[in-house]
Design a protein around this motif. Sequence first.
Motif, PDB file in Angstrom:
ATOM      1  N   LEU A  76       0.830  -1.204   0.000  1.00 46.23           N
ATOM      2  CA  LEU A  76       0.000   0.000   0.000  1.00 46.23           C
ATOM      3  C   LEU A  76       0.865   1.255   0.000  1.00 46.23           C
ATOM      4  N   VAL A  77       1.889   1.258   0.840  1.00 48.88           N
ATOM      5  CA  VAL A  77       2.765   2.429   0.937  1.00 48.88           C
ATOM      6  C   VAL A  77       3.782   2.467  -0.207  1.00 48.88           C
ATOM      7  N   ASN A  78       4.513   1.363  -0.394  1.00 47.58           N
ATOM      8  CA  ASN A  78       5.647   1.384  -1.312  1.00 47.58           C
ATOM      9  C   ASN A  78       5.263   1.297  -2.780  1.00 47.58           C
ATOM     10  N   ALA A  79       4.151   0.634  -3.086  1.00 49.83           N
ATOM     11  CA  ALA A  79       3.726   0.516  -4.486  1.00 49.83           C
ATOM     12  C   ALA A  79       2.596   1.500  -4.803  1.00 49.83           C
ATOM     13  N   ILE A  80       1.469   1.361  -4.115  1.00 50.91           N
ATOM     14  CA  ILE A  80       0.322   2.218  -4.404  1.00 50.91           C
ATOM     15  C   ILE A  80       0.626   3.673  -4.045  1.00 50.91           C
ATOM     16  N   GLY A  81       1.266   3.888  -2.896  1.00 49.12           N
ATOM     17  CA  GLY A  81       1.634   5.246  -2.506  1.00 49.12           C
ATOM     18  C   GLY A  81       2.557   5.897  -3.522  1.00 49.12           C
ATOM     19  N   THR A  82       3.501   5.117  -4.045  1.00 44.97           N
ATOM     20  CA  THR A  82       4.421   5.655  -5.040  1.00 44.97           C
ATOM     21  C   THR A  82       3.698   5.921  -6.361  1.00 44.97           C
ATOM     22  N   ARG A  83       2.763   5.037  -6.723  1.00 43.26           N
ATOM     23  CA  ARG A  83       1.937   5.312  -7.913  1.00 43.26           C
ATOM     24  C   ARG A  83       1.206   6.642  -7.767  1.00 43.26           C
ATOM     25  N   ASN A  84       0.644   6.891  -6.587  1.00 44.44           N
ATOM     26  CA  ASN A  84      -0.102   8.134  -6.363  1.00 44.44           C
ATOM     27  C   ASN A  84       0.793   9.356  -6.487  1.00 44.44           C
ATOM     28  N   ILE A  85       2.015   9.240  -5.956  1.00 46.85           N
ATOM     29  CA  ILE A  85       2.980  10.338  -6.097  1.00 46.85           C
ATOM     30  C   ILE A  85       3.321  10.544  -7.572  1.00 46.85           C
ATOM     31  N   ALA A  86       3.560   9.446  -8.287  1.00 48.52           N
ATOM     32  CA  ALA A  86       3.964   9.530  -9.685  1.00 48.52           C
ATOM     33  C   ALA A  86       2.877  10.172 -10.550  1.00 48.52           C
ATOM     34  N   ILE A  87       1.633   9.728 -10.382  1.00 45.27           N
ATOM     35  CA  ILE A  87       0.530  10.281 -11.170  1.00 45.27           C
ATOM     36  C   ILE A  87       0.333  11.760 -10.861  1.00 45.27           C
ATOM     37  N   GLN A 134       8.832   0.426 -10.435  1.00 44.65           N
ATOM     38  CA  GLN A 134       8.080   0.233 -11.676  1.00 44.65           C
ATOM     39  C   GLN A 134       6.986   1.278 -11.833  1.00 44.65           C
ATOM     40  N   MET A 135       6.351   1.667 -10.736  1.00 40.67           N
ATOM     41  CA  MET A 135       5.338   2.718 -10.793  1.00 40.67           C
ATOM     42  C   MET A 135       5.941   4.030 -11.282  1.00 40.67           C
ATOM     43  N   ILE A 136       7.136   4.343 -10.812  1.00 40.24           N
ATOM     44  CA  ILE A 136       7.819   5.558 -11.252  1.00 40.24           C
ATOM     45  C   ILE A 136       8.101   5.483 -12.754  1.00 40.24           C
ATOM     46  N   ARG A 137       8.605   4.346 -13.205  1.00 40.46           N
ATOM     47  CA  ARG A 137       8.904   4.170 -14.633  1.00 40.46           C
ATOM     48  C   ARG A 137       7.637   4.262 -15.481  1.00 40.46           C
ATOM     49  N   ASP A 138       6.529   3.706 -14.971  1.00 42.35           N
ATOM     50  CA  ASP A 138       5.291   3.639 -15.745  1.00 42.35           C
ATOM     51  C   ASP A 138       4.581   4.982 -15.866  1.00 42.35           C
ATOM     52  N   PHE A 139       4.607   5.779 -14.799  1.00 45.18           N
ATOM     53  CA  PHE A 139       3.742   6.953 -14.763  1.00 45.18           C
ATOM     54  C   PHE A 139       4.459   8.300 -14.812  1.00 45.18           C
ATOM     55  N   CYS A 140       5.777   8.303 -14.719  1.00 46.06           N
ATOM     56  CA  CYS A 140       6.530   9.563 -14.765  1.00 46.06           C
ATOM     57  C   CYS A 140       7.337   9.661 -16.056  1.00 46.06           C
ATOM     58  N   SER A 141       7.451  10.861 -16.571  1.00 45.87           N
ATOM     59  CA  SER A 141       8.311  11.079 -17.728  1.00 45.87           C
ATOM     60  C   SER A 141       9.678  11.629 -17.325  1.00 45.87           C
ATOM     61  N   LYS A 142       9.764  12.211 -16.143  1.00 48.01           N
ATOM     62  CA  LYS A 142      11.038  12.745 -15.637  1.00 48.01           C
ATOM     63  C   LYS A 142      11.293  12.148 -14.258  1.00 48.01           C
ATOM     64  N   TRP A 143      12.269  11.234 -14.171  1.00 45.15           N
ATOM     65  CA  TRP A 143      12.455  10.546 -12.896  1.00 45.15           C
ATOM     66  C   TRP A 143      13.902  10.126 -12.661  1.00 45.15           C
ATOM     67  N   PHE A 144      14.223  10.072 -11.389  1.00 47.01           N
ATOM     68  CA  PHE A 144      15.456   9.462 -10.891  1.00 47.01           C
ATOM     69  C   PHE A 144      15.049   8.374  -9.899  1.00 47.01           C
ATOM     70  N   ILE A 145      15.601   7.188 -10.039  1.00 44.46           N
ATOM     71  CA  ILE A 145      15.478   6.150  -9.027  1.00 44.46           C
ATOM     72  C   ILE A 145      16.841   6.021  -8.366  1.00 44.46           C
ATOM     73  N   VAL A 146      16.894   6.247  -7.058  1.00 40.56           N
ATOM     74  CA  VAL A 146      18.158   6.245  -6.330  1.00 40.56           C
ATOM     75  C   VAL A 146      18.124   5.145  -5.276  1.00 40.56           C
TER      76      VAL A 146
END
Length: 294
Positions: A76-87, A134-146
Amino acid sequence: MKVLVTGANGQLGQDVTLVFAEAGHDVVSCGKKELDITNLEHCSRVISSHNPDFIIHCAAYTAVDAAESDIEGAYLVNAIGTRNIAISAEKMGAAVVYISTDYVFNGASEAAYVEYDETDPQTVYGRSKLAGEQMIRDFCSKWFIVRTSWAFGLHGNNFVKTMLRLGQEKPLLKVVNDQKGSPTYTVDLAQFLLNLISTEKYGVYHASNCGSCTWFEFTAAIFEEASAHLGLDITAQLQPCTTAEFPRPAPRPANSTMDHLAIRLNKMQDLPHWREGLKQFMLDMKQHPELYLK
């Protein structure tokens, strides 16, 4: 630049907030009360109201052992929460920095992991953080994964503070000596993130303090630096042990060491050696003695 920090009350979030504010950025600090990342509508509303240029997404479910029995909570936090941030970020045109972990790898490699190695998480925590990537990759066009590892800082609880306390309380400390990784001082990581967002070199980065050690070697260094810089009387005798002697609900990777290939390829300044980070932590702690046993 306007920067919104999620998980701003956490260990890394507090240092990110301080480092970015000191650099002159307009920082919006969001803890759980200010931003419920698990609620898409609330997330979208808060982020649109601030209209940040960057979101540093530090908020995460990090209880590695608890996640093994709280699968829904972790995702819920790490996947869905990150999807919500990304969108929400994408709607505003904001770039996102997602803080990930060495736990996305299986830890079985003899060599340090590079950013482009195949992931193979062995824990619920690691799988949920990889889902966030994966949520960041799917829903963001400008991203850094650190991806980072073995974080410690002035704020909150961590391995260094625990060892400082136990070293003064226990006559004998047995510490695992067959797990290897790179300790990371959160101030050094925050400084790297500050430099990173000044570029458009988007992608995946491994960012930990340089070098590696075992938990036993790290503890020995903690005691040395604490004695030298804090004047603490460390009485505990250190004894190495194996992972098998301390079974945990979530398996720990034998090798968490990550190579900083992307930092080199993009000609960025690397983080200091972990021993330098530990020394600076002790010097900073000396200025804030009220923090070191919390």
